[in-house]
Design an enzyme around this catalytic site. Structure first.
Site, mmCIF file in Angstrom:
data_model
loop_
_atom_site.group_PDB
_atom_site.id
_atom_site.type_symbol
_atom_site.label_atom_id
_atom_site.label_comp_id
_atom_site.label_asym_id
_atom_site.label_seq_id
_atom_site.Cartn_x
_atom_site.Cartn_y
_atom_site.Cartn_z
ATOM 1 C CE LYS B 118 -2.744 2.889 2.945
ATOM 2 N NZ LYS B 118 -3.514 3.076 4.172
ATOM 3 C CB ALA B 205 -8.078 7.618 5.094
ATOM 4 C CG ASN B 227 -5.754 1.348 11.973
ATOM 5 O OD1 ASN B 227 -4.582 1.131 11.738
ATOM 6 N ND2 ASN B 227 -6.234 1.100 13.191
ATOM 7 C CB THR B 228 -8.747 5.806 13.321
ATOM 8 O OG1 THR B 228 -7.414 5.940 12.816
ATOM 9 C CG2 THR B 228 -8.855 6.589 14.605
#
Lengths: 65, 276
Positions: B118, B205, B227-228
């Site tokens: 990535k 994102a 992710n977050t």
């Protein structure tokens, strides 16, 4: 001899090859090594020399997104 | 006759299921949710959340080993085994093409010659927006060096197409800044990128909660990388499960084709046959 290891000056004695260095540092598991910005393939660890003033990076995988 | 028809429907569903797999660099995946491994409290939480997410592609960062620290501590790749998951090394934290390329080369060595990476080249610490000039440069070099590049980019349709033309195997526009949780800020651009594309498009994102992931999939994205949104939830394992369902629901809604929007009501019960 003095080397630069992961961005810090480091004094190592009796280290001739990458394999020696990894053993001295007691590093295990999956990692990759770069010396003076050149990748050292795992198959060359036992033969690739570590020389004074080499800039060595030893990296592994950590959490990231 | 009815049985035959029912069988037909079942076969049709199974076929849909089969074509419903996500193909990335020749590998097929049942899950369209890709997850990161950062920001978790510990490796056990990472493992549990990833299991709950059903993700098969998992991103990792490449960093210096901690020299002199306890080497008996479990390693991330002990928990997220490369035998079980497709490990997607990222170039997070790289602000120029050169460091991103070095990171990919180290990752390939680390992962026994794996070519899938990535690519993200950042341009600004405040927004973590990609530096497109450096991203294009790095992509070109990496592709000519044999890497399969999944590339993080802005939601600019022109740049997305250019990255595809260079040979990136997947293009991953941001929905909003990394870690912001603001959701899909520009659904029209994401849709345009999808319309133009002949490689998988994944939102990477900016997703904050399950509905954001569902919206991305309803727009027609091939997948979502996050992710977050999972790691910073109060209960990451439960959020991972919610995200799995949102991705599946959003995908099915996209395939089903939504009803048109109308300005006014349209009665659901027939007007004919009223006795009042």
């Amino acid at each position: 001899m003095q080397i630069n290891l992961n961005g810090k000056p480091c004094q190592v004695e009796g280290v001739k090859t990458v394999q020696d260095l990894l053993e001295r540092l007691e590093l295990k598991g999956k990692l990759a090594v770069e010396i003076n910005q050149e990748i050292v393939p795992r198959s060359h660890f036992q033969t690739h020399p570590v020389k004074p003033n080499d800039k060595i990076e030893i990296v592994h995988a950590i959490g990231g997104g | 006759m009815q049985l035959a028809a029912a069988r037909g429907i079942i076969t049709q569903r199974m076929n849909t299921k089969k074509t419903e797999q996500l193909t990335i660099a020749g590998r097929t995946f049942n899950s369209r949710l890709l997850v990161g491994t950062g920001k978790y409290r510990n490796l056990e939480e990472t493992r549990a959340a990833i299991e709950a997410s059903g993700a098969e592609i998992v991103t990792v960062a490449i960093r210096r080993t901690n020299i002199g620290q306890n080497q008996n501590e479990p390693n991330l790749l002990d928990v997220i085994s490369p035998e079980k998951f497709t490990i997607l090394p990222n170039t997070a934290g790289c602000y120029d093409a050169e460091s991103a390329i070095r990171t990919c080369q180290l990752a390939r060595e680390l992962l026994d010659g794996q070519r899938l990476v990535k690519l993200e080249v950042l341009g600004d610490e405040k927004t973590l927006y990609p530096d497109i000039t450096e991203t294009l440069k790095a992509a070109e070099t990496l592709i000519s060096d044999g890497f399969d590049v999944m590339v993080y980019t802005t939601d600019d349709p022109v740049i997305a197409k250019r990255l595809e033309s260079l040979g990136c195997i997947a293009v991953m526009p941001l929905a909003a800044p990394i870690g912001s949780g603001l959701g899909i800020r520009n659904p029209y651009n994401i849709r345009t990128i999808i319309e133009n594309a002949s490689v998988p498009i994944l939102v990477d994102a900016g997703v904050g909660t399950a509905s954001d992931a569902a919206i991305a999939m309803e727009l027609g994205c091939d997948g979502v990388l996050m992710n977050t949104a999972i790691a910073e939830a109060k209960d990451p394992v439960l959020m991972a499960s919610a995200m799995k369902k949102a991705i599946e629901a959003g995908r099915e809604a996209f395939l089903a084709g939504r009803m048109p929007r109308r300005a006014y009501a349209s009665a659901s019960s027939p007007l004919d046959g009223r006795f009042f």
